[in-house]
Design an enzyme around this catalytic site. Structure first.
Site, PDB file in Angstrom:
ATOM      1  N   SER A   1       0.864  -1.184   0.000  1.00  0.00           N
ATOM      2  CA  SER A   1       0.000   0.000   0.000  1.00  0.00           C
ATOM      3  C   SER A   1       0.899   1.231   0.000  1.00  0.00           C
ATOM      4  O   SER A   1       2.085   1.149   0.355  1.00  0.00           O
ATOM      5  CB  SER A   1      -0.875   0.015   1.255  1.00  0.00           C
TER       6      SER A   1
ATOM      7  N   TYR B   1      -2.115  -0.731  10.488  1.00  0.00           N
ATOM      8  CA  TYR B   1      -2.210  -1.030   9.057  1.00  0.00           C
ATOM      9  C   TYR B   1      -0.943  -0.565   8.344  1.00  0.00           C
ATOM     10  O   TYR B   1      -0.366  -1.293   7.526  1.00  0.00           O
ATOM     11  CB  TYR B   1      -3.440  -0.345   8.460  1.00  0.00           C
TER      12      TYR B   1
END
Length: 255
Positions: free
Chosen positions: A142, A155
């Site tokens: 990501s 995350y």
């Protein structure tokens, strides 16, 4: 038909990016082993995309459990004889919140899926590919694997870990002709972003606008746009690309 008769294993297959990637590989002639947490989600996926049972294997499994990972890898090789491409894509966003607000349950849930799940997949698929002396792995990281992101600390840490695993796996397998790379999407129009938006504010449209304003292109990606990067990294067109971290974030990390 760039991937005709190739065997492609995809985790998180029923999710937003997973689904468009399934469609693309299937349309280009691949045989597919598709993994997701729930069997009914996989069956809905197969029905929606009109996938032929002759070319597709559906496997329900929890990527955070090593036994389930061993099972999906074994099922794939028993059905198709090999694994040419592994899209190591399963992941969760978890509950947003500052580091001091994050509880142990949230920490464990995110790290179990995003780090342990990615690690187990690499570990057991690499075992197959090293015997074959061929293969391509694409891990989903990501833009949060490249920069810090307030309220998404765990995350962010998990996606940084995916980049570290990618680089080490590439170094440990290059001698066998195996390539390992990662794709780093920015905000994408998927359920995951809807979950992040809702977790940050009840005014989800305002949050979405704020995210889009951070992107050079001033919009979210569509899942198909990330899929095209995955296809490139998986293909022979990227034959000299390994250990690379490909951003597909509309300029977010470059601003």
């Amino acid at each position: 038909m760039e991937f005709k008769d190739k065997v492609v294993l995809i985790t998180g297959a029923a999710g937003g990016i997973g689904k468009t990637t399934v469609r693309a590989f299937y349309d280009q002639g691949a045989n597919l082993a598709l993994v997701d947490l729930h069997q009914n989600a996989l069956e809905v996926l197969a029905a929606d995309l009109e996938l032929s049972a002759e070319r597709v294997l559906l496997i329900a499994g929890d990527v955070s459990q090593e036994g389930d990972v061993q099972r999906y890898v074994q099922a794939t090789t028993e059905r198709f004889g090999r694994i040419d491409i592994f899209f190591n894509n399963a992941g969760i966003e978890g509950k947003p919140g500052s580091l001091v607000e994050t509880d142990a349950a949230t920490l464990d849930a995110i790290l179990d899926v995003n780090v342990k799940g990615s690690f187990f997949g690499i570990k057991h698929v690499l075992g197959v590919m090293l015997e074959q002396k061929a293969g391509s792995i694409v891990n989903t990281s990501s833009m949060a694997g490249l920069i810090g992101f307030p309220a998404l600390g765990v995350y962010t840490a998990s996606k940084h870990a995916v980049i570290g695993l990618t680089r080490v796996a590439a170094q440990e397998s290059a001698h066998a002709g195996i390539r390992v790379n990662a794709v780093c999407p920015g905000p994408v129009n998927t359920r995951m972003m809807r979950g992040i938006e809702a977790g940050l504010s009840t005014d989800t449209e305002s949050i979405k606008s704020q995210f889009a304003s951070l992107v050079g292109l001033k919009r979210y990606a569509e899942p198909e746009e990330i899929t095209q990067v995955v296809l490139f990294l998986a293909s022979d067109r990227a034959s000299y690309v390994t250990g690379s971290i490909y951003t597909a974030d509309g300029g977010m990390t470059g601003m």
